[in-house]
Design a protein around this motif. Structure first.
Motif, short mmCIF file in Angstrom:
data_model
loop_
_atom_site.label_atom_id
_atom_site.label_comp_id
_atom_site.label_asym_id
_atom_site.label_seq_id
_atom_site.Cartn_x
_atom_site.Cartn_y
_atom_site.Cartn_z
N ALA A 146 -31.79 -56.04 64.15
CA ALA A 146 -33.04 -55.27 64.21
C ALA A 146 -32.80 -54.00 65.02
O ALA A 146 -31.96 -53.96 65.92
CB ALA A 146 -34.15 -56.10 64.84
N ASP A 147 -33.58 -52.99 64.70
CA ASP A 147 -33.51 -51.73 65.44
C ASP A 147 -34.00 -51.93 66.87
O ASP A 147 -34.97 -52.68 67.11
CB ASP A 147 -34.37 -50.69 64.72
N TYR A 148 -33.34 -51.28 67.82
CA TYR A 148 -33.74 -51.41 69.23
C TYR A 148 -34.13 -50.03 69.75
O TYR A 148 -33.31 -49.09 69.74
CB TYR A 148 -32.58 -51.98 70.07
N GLN A 149 -35.36 -49.93 70.25
CA GLN A 149 -35.87 -48.66 70.78
C GLN A 149 -36.31 -48.79 72.24
O GLN A 149 -37.12 -48.00 72.71
CB GLN A 149 -37.06 -48.19 69.93
N GLY A 150 -35.77 -49.79 72.92
CA GLY A 150 -36.10 -49.96 74.34
C GLY A 150 -37.01 -51.13 74.63
O GLY A 150 -37.28 -51.43 75.79
N LEU A 151 -37.54 -51.79 73.59
CA LEU A 151 -38.42 -52.94 73.78
C LEU A 151 -37.69 -54.20 73.32
O LEU A 151 -37.57 -54.46 72.11
CB LEU A 151 -39.72 -52.75 73.00
N LEU A 152 -37.19 -54.98 74.27
CA LEU A 152 -36.37 -56.14 73.94
C LEU A 152 -37.15 -57.20 73.18
O LEU A 152 -36.66 -57.75 72.18
CB LEU A 152 -35.78 -56.73 75.22
N ASP A 153 -38.37 -57.51 73.61
CA ASP A 153 -39.14 -58.59 72.98
C ASP A 153 -39.41 -58.28 71.51
O ASP A 153 -39.26 -59.16 70.64
CB ASP A 153 -40.46 -58.79 73.72
N ALA A 154 -39.80 -57.03 71.23
CA ALA A 154 -40.10 -56.66 69.85
C ALA A 154 -38.86 -56.74 68.96
O ALA A 154 -38.90 -57.26 67.84
CB ALA A 154 -40.69 -55.25 69.81
#
Length: 423
Positions: free
Chosen positions: A393-401
């Motif tokens: 999954a793409d990671y934009q700084g929000l680990l939980d999402a």
């Protein structure tokens, strides 16, 4: 408080005030006068006064010399005290910054540097570790000596200065004032002796060798060397004994610190980061806009089957094999960890197509590794096959999402794989 501060500024460990001087001079002088008075009243000799003056002069000279030597001794004690304080400060400093060293060898390098600077006569040195099982020696750190040359010679504890001069006890500091004499009776070959003679920047003429004991076992030896003959005094030997004792405490504390760090940050089975350390690493992760960042969850497909059919030891080996392949492929450039059970997690820089290709390569490497291990053990019929599924999954700084998205993709992957098997 002022006299104490003044004494410290003048580097004096003690001093005598005027009253004390007068007391030390006056009491013996009073006794001399009483003796003289009794002797004069009995003998009535005209030379008694001259004799008394002569005795007084001799006494004053003797007192002056005694005080001079006493004060010189106090000054030497002050210098020694400063050296002991320096040794304690040195080891205390090393203990406080132990966590900054990446490994024990770096810590020993720092320790040796401090040790050489703490002993006035030392200009070279080495720390040698002892293998407790075989007695083999390994040079871990040197100053002023070519360590690669030293490591080219195979040495045993029984060949060391410390072992020979303590008759195998290795329980005290030994001083070597004549290195040529020691080398003449060495069990080393001529070629090996030549290596030891050429390894130092300057020929070693005297050495202090001190054993380092940790938890009652011989850990190694600290050698401090000098290019000067008879460079070390009896006091240096005692100081090195203190230094070595403090060094042993520092090394033991460093080892315990590293063990605590290892337990707190690494998974004990796979040696990958644990969940806590991974989440700390995520906070420091730098997103690269041009490449993107992606969270990958990887899960072994058949760990329960392996545990049920081959035993939990086989399951542990499967986890270790998978972790080893992941570490070889990704550890230098990505953040990877064992997240728990049969689940692994990685935070990677993109692009995504490259990550997908690397995952396919990991699958191939894992299959090749299992085939090689099976061939080496000649147990193909009892070697479990290891496979894994993954979600990205793409990671934009929000680990939980990102975790939820990658976890969802993982289970879709597993479902598709299970459906293809059933067909």
């Amino acid at each position: 408080m002022t006299p104490i501060k003044d004494s410290l500024k003048k580097k004096k460990i003690d001093s005598l005030d005027l009253k004390t001087h007068l007391a030390l001079l006056g009491v013996p002088m009073l006794l001399l006068l009483i003796v003289w008075a009794i002797f004069f009243s009995i003998s009535k000799s005209p030379n008694s006064i001259a004799n008394l003056i002569l005795v007084a002069i001799i006494y004053l000279l003797g007192y002056s010399l005694t005080y001079y030597f006493h004060q010189g001794r106090l000054n030497r004690l002050w210098e020694h005290l400063q050296q002991v304080i320096h040794v304690n400060d040195t080891t205390f400093e090393l203990v406080n910054i132990a966590s900054q060293y990446q490994n024990e060898r770096e810590f020993l390098n720092a320790l040796l540097k401090k040790a050489v600077s703490s002993i006035n006569g030392a200009d070279m040195g080495s720390i040698i570790k002892v293998d407790s099982q075989t007695g083999e020696l390994e040079f871990e750190s040197t100053i002023g000596i070519d360590i690669d040359k030293l490591r080219s010679v195979q040495l045993n504890l029984t060949q060391s200065f410390e072992y020979k001069l303590t008759k195998g006890k290795c329980d005290r500091v030994v001083v070597i004032d004549d290195m040529a004499e020691i080398n003449a009776h060495s069990s080393l070959s001529k070629a090996e002796q030549d290596i030891f003679l050429s390894a130092p920047l300057h020929p070693i003429r005297s050495t202090l060798s001190s054993p380092i004991h940790i938890d009652g076992l011989l850990y190694g030896m600290l050698n401090l060397d000098s290019a000067k003959a008879k460079a070390f005094s009896h006091y240096d030997r005692n100081l090195v004994a203190i230094l070595t004792h403090e060094a042993a405490n520092a090394i033991a504390l460093y080892q315990k610190t590293r063990q605590i760090h290892q337990l707190a940050n690494y998974d004990s089975l796979t040696q990958l980061y644990n969940r806590q350390r991974f989440e700390q690493g995520v906070k420091q992760w730098k997103i690269k806009p041009h490449f993107g960042s992606f969270l990958v969850i990887l899960d072994l497909d058949n760990l329960k089957t392996i545990n049920d059919h081959y035993g939990h030891l086989a399951g542990d080996r499967a986890l270790q094999a998978f972790a080893q392949v992941l570490q070889q492929a990704w550890h230098s450039k990505h953040l990877i960890a064992r997240y728990g059970g049969d689940e692994f997690i990685a935070l990677c820089h993109g692009p995504q197509a490259q990550i997908e290709a690397e995952i396919q390569q990991i699958k191939q490497t894992l299959q090749d590794k299992m085939a090689t291990d099976a061939a080496e053990t000649q147990q193909t019929n009892v070697t479990p096959l290891i496979s894994f599924s993954y979600g990205i999954a793409d990671y934009q700084g929000l680990l939980d999402a990102s975790f939820k998205a990658a976890d969802k993709a993982l289970y879709q992957n597993k479902h598709l794989k299970q459906s293809s098997i059933e067909k």
